[in-house]
Structures are given as C-alpha cells and as structure tokens.
Scaffold this active site. Structure first.
Site, PDB file in Angstrom:
ATOM      1  N   HIS A 126       3.301 -19.540   3.022  1.00 47.42           N
ATOM      2  CA  HIS A 126       4.178 -19.590   1.846  1.00 47.42           C
ATOM      3  C   HIS A 126       4.085 -18.252   1.113  1.00 47.42           C
ATOM      4  O   HIS A 126       3.020 -17.635   1.061  1.00 47.42           O
ATOM      5  CB  HIS A 126       3.747 -20.738   0.929  1.00 47.42           C
ATOM      6  CG  HIS A 126       4.741 -21.013  -0.147  1.00 47.42           C
ATOM      7  ND1 HIS A 126       4.827 -20.236  -1.270  1.00 47.42           N
ATOM      8  CD2 HIS A 126       5.710 -21.957  -0.252  1.00 47.42           C
ATOM      9  CE1 HIS A 126       5.813 -20.696  -2.040  1.00 47.42           C
ATOM     10  NE2 HIS A 126       6.356 -21.744  -1.440  1.00 47.42           N
TER      11      HIS A 126
ATOM     12  N   SER B 198      14.673 -23.100  -5.322  1.00 50.86           N
ATOM     13  CA  SER B 198      15.508 -23.678  -6.386  1.00 50.86           C
ATOM     14  C   SER B 198      16.554 -24.669  -5.865  1.00 50.86           C
ATOM     15  O   SER B 198      17.685 -24.691  -6.350  1.00 50.86           O
ATOM     16  CB  SER B 198      16.172 -22.565  -7.208  1.00 50.86           C
ATOM     17  OG  SER B 198      15.181 -21.771  -7.833  1.00 50.86           O
TER      18      SER B 198
ATOM     19  N   GLU C 199      12.479 -18.694   2.749  1.00 54.04           N
ATOM     20  CA  GLU C 199      12.349 -18.823   1.302  1.00 54.04           C
ATOM     21  C   GLU C 199      12.407 -17.437   0.645  1.00 54.04           C
ATOM     22  O   GLU C 199      11.390 -16.742   0.567  1.00 54.04           O
ATOM     23  CB  GLU C 199      11.019 -19.491   0.953  1.00 54.04           C
ATOM     24  CG  GLU C 199      10.924 -20.913   1.436  1.00 54.04           C
ATOM     25  CD  GLU C 199      10.039 -21.755   0.524  1.00 54.04           C
ATOM     26  OE1 GLU C 199      10.518 -22.789   0.062  1.00 54.04           O
ATOM     27  OE2 GLU C 199       8.911 -21.340   0.261  1.00 54.04           O
TER      28      GLU C 199
ATOM     29  N   GLY D  13      11.417 -20.937  -7.551  1.00 54.04           N
ATOM     30  CA  GLY D  13      11.033 -21.290  -8.920  1.00 54.04           C
ATOM     31  C   GLY D  13      11.849 -20.597  -9.992  1.00 54.04           C
ATOM     32  O   GLY D  13      11.429 -20.529 -11.145  1.00 54.04           O
TER      33      GLY D  13
ATOM     34  N   ASN E 259       6.896 -29.820  -1.721  1.00 54.95           N
ATOM     35  CA  ASN E 259       5.692 -28.989  -1.829  1.00 54.95           C
ATOM     36  C   ASN E 259       5.232 -29.038  -3.279  1.00 54.95           C
ATOM     37  O   ASN E 259       5.829 -28.398  -4.134  1.00 54.95           O
ATOM     38  CB  ASN E 259       6.040 -27.550  -1.394  1.00 54.95           C
ATOM     39  CG  ASN E 259       4.915 -26.570  -1.649  1.00 54.95           C
ATOM     40  OD1 ASN E 259       3.771 -26.958  -1.865  1.00 54.95           O
ATOM     41  ND2 ASN E 259       5.235 -25.277  -1.618  1.00 54.95           N
ATOM     42  N   TRP E 260       4.193 -29.814  -3.519  1.00 53.73           N
ATOM     43  CA  TRP E 260       3.712 -29.968  -4.909  1.00 53.73           C
ATOM     44  C   TRP E 260       3.004 -28.710  -5.422  1.00 53.73           C
ATOM     45  O   TRP E 260       2.697 -28.611  -6.596  1.00 53.73           O
ATOM     46  CB  TRP E 260       2.748 -31.150  -4.986  1.00 53.73           C
ATOM     47  CG  TRP E 260       3.422 -32.494  -5.063  1.00 53.73           C
ATOM     48  CD1 TRP E 260       4.765 -32.740  -5.137  1.00 53.73           C
ATOM     49  CD2 TRP E 260       2.771 -33.779  -5.091  1.00 53.73           C
ATOM     50  NE1 TRP E 260       4.981 -34.104  -5.213  1.00 53.73           N
ATOM     51  CE2 TRP E 260       3.782 -34.758  -5.187  1.00 53.73           C
ATOM     52  CE3 TRP E 260       1.433 -34.179  -5.049  1.00 53.73           C
ATOM     53  CZ2 TRP E 260       3.483 -36.117  -5.242  1.00 53.73           C
ATOM     54  CZ3 TRP E 260       1.145 -35.531  -5.099  1.00 53.73           C
ATOM     55  CH2 TRP E 260       2.168 -36.501  -5.192  1.00 53.73           C
ATOM     56  N   LYS E 261       2.671 -27.800  -4.536  1.00 55.25           N
ATOM     57  CA  LYS E 261       1.905 -26.597  -4.921  1.00 55.25           C
ATOM     58  C   LYS E 261       0.613 -27.033  -5.617  1.00 55.25           C
ATOM     59  O   LYS E 261       0.058 -28.068  -5.266  1.00 55.25           O
ATOM     60  CB  LYS E 261       2.773 -25.665  -5.781  1.00 55.25           C
ATOM     61  CG  LYS E 261       4.107 -25.343  -5.082  1.00 55.25           C
ATOM     62  CD  LYS E 261       4.872 -24.228  -5.733  1.00 55.25           C
ATOM     63  CE  LYS E 261       6.156 -23.959  -4.945  1.00 55.25           C
ATOM     64  NZ  LYS E 261       6.906 -22.837  -5.454  1.00 55.25           N
TER      65      LYS E 261
ATOM     66  N   GLY F  61      10.158 -27.229  -4.120  1.00 55.64           N
ATOM     67  CA  GLY F  61       8.985 -27.083  -4.972  1.00 55.64           C
ATOM     68  C   GLY F  61       9.169 -27.956  -6.202  1.00 55.64           C
ATOM     69  O   GLY F  61       8.839 -29.140  -6.219  1.00 55.64           O
ATOM     70  N   GLY F  62       9.761 -27.385  -7.236  1.00 53.51           N
ATOM     71  CA  GLY F  62       9.961 -28.085  -8.505  1.00 53.51           C
ATOM     72  C   GLY F  62      10.623 -29.449  -8.346  1.00 53.51           C
ATOM     73  O   GLY F  62      10.242 -30.417  -9.028  1.00 53.51           O
TER      74      GLY F  62
END
Ligand code: PGA
Length: 231
Positions: A105, A190, A154, A160, A9-11, A211-212
């Site tokens: 989300h 994370s 989540e 994050g 998920n690049w956000k 995410g990251g």
C-alpha cells in the site's frame, strides 16, 4: 461474467470493541436484506475486509454468524519467514486468521519505506502459505511480482482526498496493468457510494479498494448493494 472485488481497508482504525460493533451492525444490515446474499453471489462479488491484526481473531470467530460471504484480509505481512524478527507478523501467522493480505500500500511505501524487493518477498511468503495478495501500485511504472494475485491501482493523489481519479484515466491505467499482468485490477482512492458504479462499470476495472468508505458499516453495505447490481 467477470468477478468484481469489493475490498475494505480499515487501515490503522478500530479497537476490538469497535470492530465487533461494526461487525454486528454490518450483520444486521445483511440479514435485514433478504436478497443481498444471493444477488452478491449471482454477480460473482468477492468481498474482503482487511483489518488490523489485533481485531482479526475476533472477526474470524464471528465470521459464520454473519451468514454472508465475506473474507478477511490483513494489511501487511512480514518480508521474512518465521524467526528472530522482533515485531514482525509472518505469512503463516496471518494465514491462521485471513485469506488475503494487502501488499505494498502506498502508505507502507511512504511511511515505512517498504521497497520493491521487500514487497516481492512479502508476496512470495504470502503465496507460499496460500494467502492471496492484493498488490498495490501507484501507476504502471511500479513492478508487480508474478506471484501477486490481484493488483490495486491507487494513485496517491486520490487516496483519502475525497476526490477520486477521473474514471477514464483510472480505466486506462488499469487496462495497461491488466494487459501486462493478466491479473484482475482494482481501483482505489476516494471511492464512495456515489461514484462506485462508474468505476465498477468500466470494463478494465475489476473491483474497488475502499479506505474511508469501509469504516462505516452502512456505507460499506451500500457499496456492496451497488456492486451487486452492476450488469
Ligand atoms: P480511501 O483510501 O478510500 O480512503 O481514499 C483507499 C486506500 O488507501 O486503500
């Protein structure tokens, strides 16, 4: 053997140019590893990259060139059908570019006040055009539409933060969600190359939402490598 999902998920990150650079770097990593495509297939990995709407056309155009099974996803979809809804992107429009969409989300719930009833409409519209939904919840208290395809647990405290939730605790929540929905349940928050094996090794966790760890192609690739070796 159950399927395992690895979803990036690049956000709200990456311009078109940056997205293409990521794609080319990821393609080079995949083609440099002769075994990864067959190992991922043998392990029943379902790999999805959820990107901003603006970069999806460029990624779709290059999807064949990568020679690796990776599906595209969006990160949101309108709760309305097509029509006079300025700024919205309808499910039919998303389906032209992607096969998956993230719904609910915690950042959508928190910063854009998306409610359970809107999320239910998003899920229904997505389903009506054949888009698979990755429905995010913060715990067992959230309602989950019957039409959702996959659920992602989540915990906001882990998103994050660089500190994932304890695997045992996450597994217990995922098991509860799995029992009540009979859907695959992913964990997100994370996840890194160092901890991904422990989450994917848990019998109640059917995949990870990153995410990251999806922003750098080599980190994403390393996670796919680890996932393909989970027994
Ligand atoms: P994170 O984000 O991996 O950066 O913690 C996960 C998510 O919000 O989907």
């Amino acid at each position: 053997m159950r399927a395992l999902y690895v979803v990036g998920n690049w956000k709200s990150n990456k311009t078109i140019q940056e997205a293409i650079a990521w794609w080319n770097a990821f393609g080079a990593l995949v083609s440099g590893d002769k075994k990864i495509a067959s190992e991922a297939k043998k392990r029943h990995l379902i790999i999805v990259l959820c990107a901003p709407y603006t970069v999806l056309p460029a990624l779709k155009e290059n999807i064949e060139s990568i020679g690796f099974p990776i599906a595209l996803g969006a990160q949101d979809v309108s709760p309305f059908p097509e029509g006079a809804y300025t700024g919205e992107v309808s499910a039919r429009m998303v389906k032209e570019l992607a096969d998956y969409v993230i719904v609910g989300h915690s950042e959508r719930r928190r910063y854009f006040q998306e409610t359970d009833s809107e999320l239910e409409f998003e899920t229904l519209h997505a389903q009506s055009v054949g888009l698979a939904t990755i429905y995010c919840v913060e715990g067992e208290k959230n309602s989950i539409p019957g039409s959702a395809t996959v659920v992602a647990y989540e915990p906001p405290s882990a998103i994050g933060k660089g500190q994932a939730e304890d695997v045992g605790k996450a597994g217990t929540v995922c098991a509860g969600i799995g029992r009540s929905t009979h859907k695959p349940v992913l964990y997100g928050g994370s996840v890194t190359p160092d901890n991904v094996a422990s989450f994917l090794g848990h019998p109640a966790i059917d995949g990870v939402l990153l995410g990251g760890s999806s922003l750098d192609p080599s980190v994403f690739f390393t996670i796919i490598r680890v996932a393909s070796s989970i027994p």
